[in-house]
Design an enzyme around this catalytic site. Structure first.
Site, PDB file in Angstrom:
ATOM      1  CB  THR A  71      -1.374  22.852  -5.673  1.00 22.24           C
ATOM      2  OG1 THR A  71      -1.460  22.180  -4.401  1.00 22.24           O
ATOM      3  CG2 THR A  71      -0.071  22.468  -6.335  1.00 22.24           C
ATOM      4  N   GLY A 111      -6.122  23.873  -3.464  1.00 19.77           N
ATOM      5  CA  GLY A 111      -6.718  23.816  -2.134  1.00 19.77           C
ATOM      6  C   GLY A 111      -5.746  24.210  -1.046  1.00 19.77           C
ATOM      7  CB  VAL A 146      -2.594  18.346 -15.427  1.00 22.09           C
ATOM      8  CG1 VAL A 146      -1.229  18.905 -15.861  1.00 22.09           C
ATOM      9  CG2 VAL A 146      -2.830  16.990 -16.071  1.00 22.09           C
ATOM     10  CB  ILE A 185      -0.699  11.281 -10.851  1.00 19.04           C
ATOM     11  CG1 ILE A 185      -1.826  10.287 -11.094  1.00 19.04           C
ATOM     12  CG2 ILE A 185       0.376  11.166 -11.929  1.00 19.04           C
ATOM     13  CD1 ILE A 185      -1.412   8.834 -11.019  1.00 19.04           C
ATOM     14  CE  LYS A 218      17.827  10.708 -10.234  1.00 18.86           C
ATOM     15  NZ  LYS A 218      17.421  10.236 -11.574  1.00 18.86           N
ATOM     16  CG  HIS A 237      10.286 -24.682  21.671  1.00 16.27           C
ATOM     17  ND1 HIS A 237      11.226 -23.709  21.919  1.00 16.27           N
ATOM     18  CD2 HIS A 237      10.678 -25.774  22.378  1.00 16.27           C
ATOM     19  CE1 HIS A 237      12.146 -24.188  22.734  1.00 16.27           C
ATOM     20  NE2 HIS A 237      11.837 -25.434  23.031  1.00 16.27           N
TER      21      HIS A 237
END
Length: 372
Positions: free
Chosen positions: A38, A40, A69, A130, A141, A281
């Site tokens: 992407t 940068g 996006v 996002i 996954k 304790h």
């Protein structure tokens, strides 16, 4: 059934923190991996001499909405989520010209650093990632077929594995990386939720928020929990603050007592004189302040001469031999101090059962909530 090895042929790289990325991308290139990247990140890699295929070229659509996006596209997520052994998935990929992505390398917009440096809510919102967490969840996954990296500290080890396995990543490594990826997404979302929960408008921004989320890594397993029939483990940054120099491994009760002792000593952080505290304790049973550790010890011990047996002793100064000899007359579980001269630590190590710890008060974040 997990594929034993996955050969990495195409990798998607999109990171905010670019430290070490060029060297890792070069390692990928050695194995003929096509690198998709992407804005940068692509610019940084091209500047370093790495050949890059842009996301625009991969998807056929430009980045849009000021970069909000970029990777949210079926060709990206289809390439990540498709099961390689599923004939229906492979047919649909061919039908829609979706190319597989075998590795995802992502770290997120620096939300935590932003909110630590700026009190502007708008700055925080703009640094909520996002696409990054979405990519990471998808790759984790589908770890049967995809490797996911969220930590630059992994670059060298993964490059070495690629070199050792002719460009492939093992099933065990992919599963480990997937667990780490889900943990990072949880940590990131928890930071966002906690921050926004303090901006509900119902209370001052410095107050505790509407919700509280905690995400911690396991530092070590404990022999057992509070009682021998219970299990226990240590999570968080405890071992960055308290470092063990000598003695048996820490028990659950030791950790609780040491935590209480350190919290007590933090209350005397600005005290220039010697401070000695005795706890048993989880409860203080004597605190003394004087010009020397031995004099402070005498005051603390005089408060309650019975309870310190089997307890914990902590100081705000490096230990000296006079003080160590005085303490040595009493049976203790844990000794804690900022540091110990060589002769003192050698003397204290003669008792094999006691635990000797250092306490780094500078490693404590005083703004963190106290959770019980």
């Amino acid at each position: 059934m997990k594929s034993q090895r996955v050969v990495i042929r195409r990798a998607l790289l999109g990171v905010s923190d670019k430290a070490g990325l060029a060297a890792f991308a070069t390692a990928l290139e050695r194995h003929g991996v096509e690198i998709v990247s992407t804005g940068g990140t692509a610019a940084a890699l091209e500047k370093a001499g790495v050949k890059v295929r842009t996301v625009e070229n991969f998807t056929g659509l430009p980045e849009m909405l000021d970069g909000r996006v970029k990777t949210l596209h079926p060709k990206i997520h289809g390439g990540i989520l498709a099961r390689r052994a599923d004939e229906n998935h492979q047919r649909e990929m061919r039908q829609h010209s979706i190319e597989p992505i075998d590795m995802v390398v992502v770290n997120f917009y620096p939300f935590e650093k932003t909110v630590a440096a700026s009190h502007a809510l708008a700055d925080a919102i703009e640094n909520i990632d996002i696409g990054g967490p979405t990519l990471v969840r998808a790759a984790a996954k589908n770890h049967d077929d995809v490797a996911v990296l969220v930590d630059a500290a992994e670059y060298d080890a993964i490059a070495a594995e690629l070199d050792a396995n002719h460009g492939a990543i093992s099933a065990d490594t992919r599963w480990r990386l997937a667990r780490k990826a889900f943990a990072r997404v949880t940590e990131y979302d928890a930071a966002i939720s906690n921050y926004l929960g303090r901006h509900s408008g119902d209370a001052d921004e410095s107050s505790l928020g509407e919700t509280f989320n905690l995400s911690l890594e396991r530092e070590q397993a404990l022999r057992y929990g509070e009682n021998p029939h219970q299990t226990g483990a240590l999570y968080g940054r405890f071992l960055e603050i308290a470092h063990q120099l000598h003695g048996k491994e820490l028990s659950f009760n030791n950790v609780v007592d040491i935590s209480s002792a350190m919290n007590l000593m933090l209350e005397f952080e600005d005290e220039r004189r010697a401070v000695v505290a005795i706890l048993k304790h989880n409860t203080p049973c004597g605190v003394g302040i004087a010009d020397t550790l031995k004099a402070a010890w005498d005051k603390a011990f005089a408060t309650d001469p019975d309870s310190p047996f089997g307890g914990i002793i902590i100081t705000n100064r490096p230990w000296d031999m006079e003080f160590a000899h005085a303490v040595n007359e009493l049976f203790t579980e844990v000794l804690i101090g900022p540091s110990y001269p060589d002769d003192v630590i050698a003397f204290l190590r003669k008792n094999k059962n006691r635990r000797v710890m250092t306490f780094n008060s500078k490693a404590v974040d005083r703004n963190e909530p106290d959770v019980k």
